[in-house]
Design an enzyme around this catalytic site. Structure first.
Site, PDB file in Angstrom:
ATOM      1  N   THR A 176       7.219   9.081 -13.892  1.00  0.00           N
ATOM      2  CA  THR A 176       7.294   7.684 -14.308  1.00  0.00           C
ATOM      3  C   THR A 176       7.294   7.566 -15.826  1.00  0.00           C
ATOM      4  O   THR A 176       6.744   8.414 -16.519  1.00  0.00           O
ATOM      5  CB  THR A 176       6.109   6.867 -13.752  1.00  0.00           C
ATOM      6  N   ASN A 222       6.508   4.382 -16.787  1.00  0.00           N
ATOM      7  CA  ASN A 222       5.736   3.146 -16.803  1.00  0.00           C
ATOM      8  C   ASN A 222       4.269   3.480 -17.050  1.00  0.00           C
ATOM      9  O   ASN A 222       3.568   3.963 -16.159  1.00  0.00           O
ATOM     10  CB  ASN A 222       5.916   2.412 -15.468  1.00  0.00           C
ATOM     11  N   LYS A 228       1.702   1.870 -14.663  1.00  0.00           N
ATOM     12  CA  LYS A 228       1.579   2.576 -13.389  1.00  0.00           C
ATOM     13  C   LYS A 228       0.766   3.855 -13.561  1.00  0.00           C
ATOM     14  O   LYS A 228      -0.073   4.191 -12.720  1.00  0.00           O
ATOM     15  CB  LYS A 228       2.963   2.936 -12.841  1.00  0.00           C
ATOM     16  N   GLU A 286      18.820   8.512 -11.395  1.00  0.00           N
ATOM     17  CA  GLU A 286      19.559   7.403 -10.801  1.00  0.00           C
ATOM     18  C   GLU A 286      18.982   7.092  -9.422  1.00  0.00           C
ATOM     19  O   GLU A 286      18.968   7.949  -8.533  1.00  0.00           O
ATOM     20  CB  GLU A 286      21.039   7.760 -10.670  1.00  0.00           C
ATOM     21  N   ASP A 296       7.904   4.466  -5.821  1.00  0.00           N
ATOM     22  CA  ASP A 296       8.873   3.392  -5.996  1.00  0.00           C
ATOM     23  C   ASP A 296       8.255   2.183  -5.315  1.00  0.00           C
ATOM     24  O   ASP A 296       7.748   2.284  -4.191  1.00  0.00           O
ATOM     25  CB  ASP A 296      10.227   3.733  -5.388  1.00  0.00           C
ATOM     26  N   SER A 297       8.270   1.076  -6.001  1.00  0.00           N
ATOM     27  CA  SER A 297       7.594  -0.096  -5.470  1.00  0.00           C
ATOM     28  C   SER A 297       8.349  -1.350  -5.871  1.00  0.00           C
ATOM     29  O   SER A 297       9.194  -1.331  -6.775  1.00  0.00           O
ATOM     30  CB  SER A 297       6.150  -0.161  -5.985  1.00  0.00           C
ATOM     31  N   TYR A 327       5.321  -8.270 -11.524  1.00  0.00           N
ATOM     32  CA  TYR A 327       5.304  -9.537 -10.788  1.00  0.00           C
ATOM     33  C   TYR A 327       3.889 -10.013 -10.445  1.00  0.00           C
ATOM     34  O   TYR A 327       3.728 -11.028  -9.765  1.00  0.00           O
ATOM     35  CB  TYR A 327       6.116  -9.388  -9.496  1.00  0.00           C
ATOM     36  N   LYS A 330      -8.213  -5.211  -7.752  1.00  0.00           N
ATOM     37  CA  LYS A 330      -6.793  -4.960  -7.517  1.00  0.00           C
ATOM     38  C   LYS A 330      -6.579  -3.671  -6.736  1.00  0.00           C
ATOM     39  O   LYS A 330      -5.791  -3.637  -5.782  1.00  0.00           O
ATOM     40  CB  LYS A 330      -6.032  -4.898  -8.851  1.00  0.00           C
ATOM     41  N   HIS A 333      -0.793  -2.906  -2.999  1.00  0.00           N
ATOM     42  CA  HIS A 333       0.104  -2.006  -2.280  1.00  0.00           C
ATOM     43  C   HIS A 333      -0.029  -0.580  -2.779  1.00  0.00           C
ATOM     44  O   HIS A 333      -0.038   0.366  -1.983  1.00  0.00           O
ATOM     45  CB  HIS A 333       1.544  -2.485  -2.424  1.00  0.00           C
TER      46      HIS A 333
END
Length: 229
Positions: free
Chosen positions: A50, A52, A55, A78, A107-108, A190, A209, A214
């Site tokens: 990642t 991110n 994350k 990709e 992947d989320s 989000y 959290k 998820h």
């Protein structure tokens, strides 16, 4: 790929196979040291495919109780999969091919019932190239204007490739509703528009959290597996 990642991956790829053969431990291949002429205690390290950092921080926080360190590695992969699980596997395989070390990838995304499951696997790219999280949230709110059914779910698929390259998948979900405005500043993506009761995920403390998200659900499944292996 960034230079620091090239250097890291090159070193790992060169040494991983040798270390695994020498120490015969599924994670020592990525984390072995010598202190005062003695082998240091093995530490479980997982490459995390990642770029991110939010994350990565969450993953590190959740896996720390079982003694795992998370090393984020950013690769340009990709995402051609047709599901969260397929995309997670694509990223994990790419990092494993370069390092030969245990790796996780996730992947989320956000799936909204009234939008036929969108943005779904396109959550990260929703709104077009260069769109910020704020831009994406506003796009969703515009599309949900006047919609009564606001049911939605976050989905996270975590792919884990062990030292031998065997593949394992862990999936978690969090069900809630789309709010009417952005709320809270503790989350990312989000989170500010995803409501759990009276609060958005972005209004929850980290521990709250982790307990309901998820990613938290998927990580708990991963942790249970790692404890046994």
């Amino acid at each position: 790929m960034k230079l620091k990642n090239l250097l890291l991956l090159g070193a790992l790829a060169a040494g991983a196979a040798y270390l695994y053969k020498q120490y015969k431990h599924p994670t020592v291949a990525c984390s072995v040291g010598v202190i005062g002429g003695r082998k240091a205690k093995p530490q479980r390290e997982l490459m995390f495919a990642t770029g991110n950092l939010h994350k990565a921080a969450e993953m590190e926080r959740m896996l720390a109780p079982i003694g795992c360190r998370v090393l984020p590695v950013e690769l340009d992969v990709e995402e051609t999969g047709k599901s969260f699980a397929e995309n997670a596997l694509l990223k994990a395989r790419a990092v494993y091919a370069l390092t030969g070390c245990p790796v996780i990838a996730d992947d989320s995304g956000l799936c909204i019932d009234a939008l036929n499951g969108q943005p779904g696997i396109y959550s990260a790219r929703y709104g077009g190239e260069g769109a910020t999280s704020h831009d994406k949230n506003l796009k969703v709110l515009r599309e949900m204007a006047g919609v009564e059914d606001r049911a939605a779910r976050f989905v996270c698929a975590i792919a884990y490739l062990d030292q031998d390259g065997d593949e394992h998948l862990f999936v978690g979900e969090c069900r809630g509703e789309i709010g009417f405005e952005e709320r809270g500043g503790k989350g990312f993506g989000y989170d500010p528009i995803f409501m759990l009761g009276e609060r958005s995920i972005a209004e929850l403390e980290a521990a709250e959290k982790d307990a309901v998200s998820h990613r938290g659900a998927a990580v708990r499944k991963l942790m249970a597996y790692l404890k046994e292996h």
